[in-house]
Write a protein that holds these residues in place. Structure first.
Motif, PDB file in Angstrom:
ATOM      1  N   LEU A  96     -77.522 -42.473  -2.412  1.00 49.85           N
ATOM      2  CA  LEU A  96     -76.854 -43.005  -1.216  1.00 49.85           C
ATOM      3  C   LEU A  96     -77.499 -44.312  -0.760  1.00 49.85           C
ATOM      4  O   LEU A  96     -76.838 -45.166  -0.180  1.00 49.85           O
ATOM      5  N   GLU A  97     -78.777 -44.473  -1.028  1.00 45.99           N
ATOM      6  CA  GLU A  97     -79.471 -45.696  -0.624  1.00 45.99           C
ATOM      7  C   GLU A  97     -78.915 -46.928  -1.329  1.00 45.99           C
ATOM      8  O   GLU A  97     -79.043 -48.041  -0.824  1.00 45.99           O
ATOM      9  N   SER A  98     -78.293 -46.735  -2.477  1.00 46.75           N
ATOM     10  CA  SER A  98     -77.725 -47.868  -3.210  1.00 46.75           C
ATOM     11  C   SER A  98     -76.272 -48.147  -2.837  1.00 46.75           C
ATOM     12  O   SER A  98     -75.654 -49.071  -3.377  1.00 46.75           O
ATOM     13  N   LEU A  99     -75.729 -47.378  -1.916  1.00 46.82           N
ATOM     14  CA  LEU A  99     -74.338 -47.551  -1.483  1.00 46.82           C
ATOM     15  C   LEU A  99     -74.218 -48.837  -0.666  1.00 46.82           C
ATOM     16  O   LEU A  99     -74.899 -48.996   0.348  1.00 46.82           O
ATOM     17  N   PRO A 100     -73.381 -49.771  -1.101  1.00 44.10           N
ATOM     18  CA  PRO A 100     -73.191 -51.000  -0.324  1.00 44.10           C
ATOM     19  C   PRO A 100     -72.574 -50.686   1.045  1.00 44.10           C
ATOM     20  O   PRO A 100     -71.758 -49.766   1.176  1.00 44.10           O
ATOM     21  N   VAL A 101     -72.975 -51.436   2.048  1.00 45.86           N
ATOM     22  CA  VAL A 101     -72.486 -51.210   3.411  1.00 45.86           C
ATOM     23  C   VAL A 101     -70.973 -51.314   3.469  1.00 45.86           C
ATOM     24  O   VAL A 101     -70.309 -50.510   4.118  1.00 45.86           O
ATOM     25  N   LEU A 138     -68.479 -48.468   4.909  1.00 44.38           N
ATOM     26  CA  LEU A 138     -67.512 -48.725   5.984  1.00 44.38           C
ATOM     27  C   LEU A 138     -66.103 -48.374   5.543  1.00 44.38           C
ATOM     28  O   LEU A 138     -65.327 -47.809   6.323  1.00 44.38           O
ATOM     29  N   ALA A 139     -65.770 -48.663   4.292  1.00 42.64           N
ATOM     30  CA  ALA A 139     -64.439 -48.314   3.776  1.00 42.64           C
ATOM     31  C   ALA A 139     -64.274 -46.804   3.741  1.00 42.64           C
ATOM     32  O   ALA A 139     -63.199 -46.273   4.075  1.00 42.64           O
ATOM     33  N   MET A 140     -65.333 -46.087   3.371  1.00 44.56           N
ATOM     34  CA  MET A 140     -65.264 -44.618   3.331  1.00 44.56           C
ATOM     35  C   MET A 140     -65.098 -44.048   4.731  1.00 44.56           C
ATOM     36  O   MET A 140     -64.350 -43.094   4.937  1.00 44.56           O
ATOM     37  N   VAL A 141     -65.781 -44.636   5.706  1.00 45.27           N
ATOM     38  CA  VAL A 141     -65.639 -44.191   7.109  1.00 45.27           C
ATOM     39  C   VAL A 141     -64.210 -44.424   7.575  1.00 45.27           C
ATOM     40  O   VAL A 141     -63.574 -43.552   8.165  1.00 45.27           O
TER      41      VAL A 141
END
Length: 71
Positions: free
Chosen positions: A52-57, A61-64
């Protein structure tokens, strides 16, 4: 930092800082998301390969956003 602080700081700054504060406001909305949307977000995060730490912001945000729309 609360939403009013974020709004005030974002008004008088450059575009990059405005984008950063906009992202922070979007992430703060997770506190008020319905349980169904949070559950969908957690499921999507669990299915995602890698740390998860490598997940781009931007992707987070798109997932949210997707979880909010689906709920």
């Amino acid at each position: 930092m609360n939403a009013l602080s974020l709004n005030a700081a974002a008004i008088n700054d450059d575009a990059a800082t405005h984008d950063l504060f906009s992202a922070a406001r979007q992430l703060q909305r997770m506190h008020t998301m319905p349980m169904a949307a949070l559950s969908q977000l957690v499921t999507a995060l669990e299915r995602r390969p890698g740390a998860l730490e490598s997940l781009p912001v931007g992707q987070l945000l798109a997932m949210v956003r997707d979880a909010e729309v689906a709920a």
